[in-house]
Motif scaffolding. Structure first.
Motif, PDB file in Angstrom:
ATOM      1  N   MET A  60       0.833  -1.212   0.000  1.00 51.22           N
ATOM      2  CA  MET A  60       0.000   0.000   0.000  1.00 51.22           C
ATOM      3  C   MET A  60       0.864   1.257   0.000  1.00 51.22           C
ATOM      4  SD  MET A  60      -2.956  -1.158  -0.390  1.00 51.22           S
ATOM      5  CE  MET A  60      -3.899   0.329  -0.211  1.00 51.22           C
ATOM      6  N   ALA A  61       1.970   1.232   0.735  1.00 51.09           N
ATOM      7  CA  ALA A  61       2.869   2.384   0.755  1.00 51.09           C
ATOM      8  C   ALA A  61       3.522   2.565  -0.609  1.00 51.09           C
ATOM      9  CB  ALA A  61       3.924   2.220   1.848  1.00 51.09           C
ATOM     10  N   ALA A  62       3.929   1.473  -1.251  1.00 47.77           N
ATOM     11  CA  ALA A  62       4.525   1.558  -2.586  1.00 47.77           C
ATOM     12  C   ALA A  62       3.532   2.175  -3.562  1.00 47.77           C
ATOM     13  CB  ALA A  62       4.967   0.172  -3.057  1.00 47.77           C
ATOM     14  N   SER A  63       2.278   1.741  -3.489  1.00 42.17           N
ATOM     15  CA  SER A  63       1.231   2.270  -4.361  1.00 42.17           C
ATOM     16  C   SER A  63       1.007   3.759  -4.111  1.00 42.17           C
ATOM     17  CB  SER A  63      -0.066   1.489  -4.135  1.00 42.17           C
ATOM     18  OG  SER A  63      -1.109   2.027  -4.899  1.00 42.17           O
ATOM     19  N   GLU A  64       0.943   4.144  -2.863  1.00 41.25           N
ATOM     20  CA  GLU A  64       0.729   5.548  -2.522  1.00 41.25           C
ATOM     21  C   GLU A  64       1.896   6.409  -2.998  1.00 41.25           C
ATOM     22  OE1 GLU A  64      -0.283   8.226   1.442  1.00 41.25           O
ATOM     23  OE2 GLU A  64      -0.581   6.065   1.507  1.00 41.25           O
ATOM     24  N   ALA A  65       3.127   5.912  -2.850  1.00 37.64           N
ATOM     25  CA  ALA A  65       4.307   6.672  -3.262  1.00 37.64           C
ATOM     26  C   ALA A  65       4.336   6.898  -4.768  1.00 37.64           C
ATOM     27  CB  ALA A  65       5.579   5.957  -2.798  1.00 37.64           C
ATOM     28  N   VAL A  66       4.038   5.878  -5.563  1.00 35.32           N
ATOM     29  CA  VAL A  66       4.070   6.068  -7.021  1.00 35.32           C
ATOM     30  C   VAL A  66       2.954   6.999  -7.477  1.00 35.32           C
ATOM     31  CG1 VAL A  66       5.335   3.927  -7.527  1.00 35.32           C
ATOM     32  CG2 VAL A  66       2.847   3.907  -7.581  1.00 35.32           C
ATOM     33  N   ARG A  67       1.798   6.902  -6.847  1.00 28.45           N
ATOM     34  CA  ARG A  67       0.699   7.799  -7.214  1.00 28.45           C
ATOM     35  C   ARG A  67       1.033   9.249  -6.879  1.00 28.45           C
ATOM     36  NH1 ARG A  67      -4.014   6.227  -4.248  1.00 28.45           N
ATOM     37  NH2 ARG A  67      -2.652   4.939  -3.009  1.00 28.45           N
ATOM     38  N   ALA A  68       1.677   9.487  -5.739  1.00 31.14           N
ATOM     39  CA  ALA A  68       2.049  10.846  -5.352  1.00 31.14           C
ATOM     40  C   ALA A  68       3.127  11.404  -6.277  1.00 31.14           C
ATOM     41  CB  ALA A  68       2.537  10.858  -3.901  1.00 31.14           C
ATOM     42  N   ALA A  69       4.060  10.572  -6.693  1.00 29.87           N
ATOM     43  CA  ALA A  69       5.095  11.021  -7.632  1.00 29.87           C
ATOM     44  C   ALA A  69       4.470  11.427  -8.960  1.00 29.87           C
ATOM     45  CB  ALA A  69       6.133   9.926  -7.830  1.00 29.87           C
ATOM     46  N   VAL A  70       3.516  10.652  -9.450  1.00 26.88           N
ATOM     47  CA  VAL A  70       2.816  10.972 -10.697  1.00 26.88           C
ATOM     48  C   VAL A  70       2.017  12.263 -10.540  1.00 26.88           C
ATOM     49  CG1 VAL A  70       0.905  10.212 -12.173  1.00 26.88           C
ATOM     50  CG2 VAL A  70       2.796   8.654 -11.671  1.00 26.88           C
ATOM     51  N   ALA A  71       1.368  12.445  -9.410  1.00 26.02           N
ATOM     52  CA  ALA A  71       0.604  13.682  -9.175  1.00 26.02           C
ATOM     53  C   ALA A  71       1.526  14.896  -9.205  1.00 26.02           C
ATOM     54  CB  ALA A  71      -0.142  13.597  -7.843  1.00 26.02           C
ATOM     55  N   HIS A  72       2.707  14.757  -8.624  1.00 27.84           N
ATOM     56  CA  HIS A  72       3.667  15.870  -8.627  1.00 27.84           C
ATOM     57  C   HIS A  72       4.149  16.154 -10.051  1.00 27.84           C
ATOM     58  CE1 HIS A  72       6.269  18.741  -6.629  1.00 27.84           C
ATOM     59  NE2 HIS A  72       7.257  18.329  -7.427  1.00 27.84           N
ATOM     60  N   ALA A  73       4.398  15.093 -10.805  1.00 33.29           N
ATOM     61  CA  ALA A  73       4.817  15.269 -12.201  1.00 33.29           C
ATOM     62  C   ALA A  73       3.757  16.025 -12.989  1.00 33.29           C
ATOM     63  CB  ALA A  73       5.105  13.910 -12.838  1.00 33.29           C
ATOM     64  N   ALA A  74       2.492  15.717 -12.745  1.00 30.79           N
ATOM     65  CA  ALA A  74       1.404  16.415 -13.441  1.00 30.79           C
ATOM     66  C   ALA A  74       1.429  17.906 -13.117  1.00 30.79           C
ATOM     67  CB  ALA A  74       0.057  15.792 -13.067  1.00 30.79           C
ATOM     68  N   LEU A  75       1.721  18.237 -11.852  1.00 26.28           N
ATOM     69  CA  LEU A  75       1.832  19.652 -11.472  1.00 26.28           C
ATOM     70  C   LEU A  75       2.986  20.337 -12.198  1.00 26.28           C
ATOM     71  CD1 LEU A  75       1.237  19.470  -7.612  1.00 26.28           C
ATOM     72  CD2 LEU A  75      -0.331  20.363  -9.354  1.00 26.28           C
TER      73      LEU A  75
END
Length: 151
Positions: free
Chosen positions: A21-36
């Protein structure tokens, strides 16, 4: 035979790894930052043994960056050093080490990979590829921050 203090078998040691779950959350947050940032990335999380634990590819991200992101995470997890710090770290070693280590399969010596450390224990690594080294590292930092960690 067991270790008296841990109740573990004498021929093994316990090792903590990043949770799914932490791995999933980390990759999703990295992608969200990239979108910004307006960039398209690939992001990978590996466990302490270098095994892929999480991965996301943004549509349109460079195809070669898939393996680069995974290898950045692997390099950070295996050495416990951000990949951006390898250039400076290698200056303290012989020419043979400087030349040889960069030729190792899966070794990445440029920015975008961070070790994942919790309470002094290395749990794995996160690697990002697709932007500049600074952007990749910022996305990796965002992934760590999402799970309450920093590099």
């Amino acid at each position: 035979m067991t270790h008296p203090e841990a109740g573990l078998a004498a021929n093994s040691v316990a090792q903590r790894v990043i949770d799914a779950m932490a791995a999933s959350e980390a990759v999703r947050a990295a992608v969200a930052h990239a979108a910004l940032l307006g960039i398209r990335i690939n992001v990978a999380v590996v466990d302490a043994g270098g095994n892929l634990a999480g991965f996301l590819r943004m549509p349109g991200a460079f195809l070669h960056s898939i393996d680069i992101a995974i290898d950045k995470a692997y390099t950070a997890a295996s050495f416990g050093l951000p990949t951006s710090q390898w250039h400076a770290a290698l200056q303290q070693h012989s020419a043979a080490v400087r030349d040889g280590i960069v030729r190792r399969p899966r070794f990445v010596g440029f920015g975008g990979g961070l070790p994942i450390v919790e309470a002094g224990q290395r749990l794995g690594g996160i690697g990002v590829s697709g932007g500049s080294e600074e952007q990749d590292e910022a996305c990796a930092q965002a992934g760590l921050a999402a799970i309450g960690l920093s590099s």
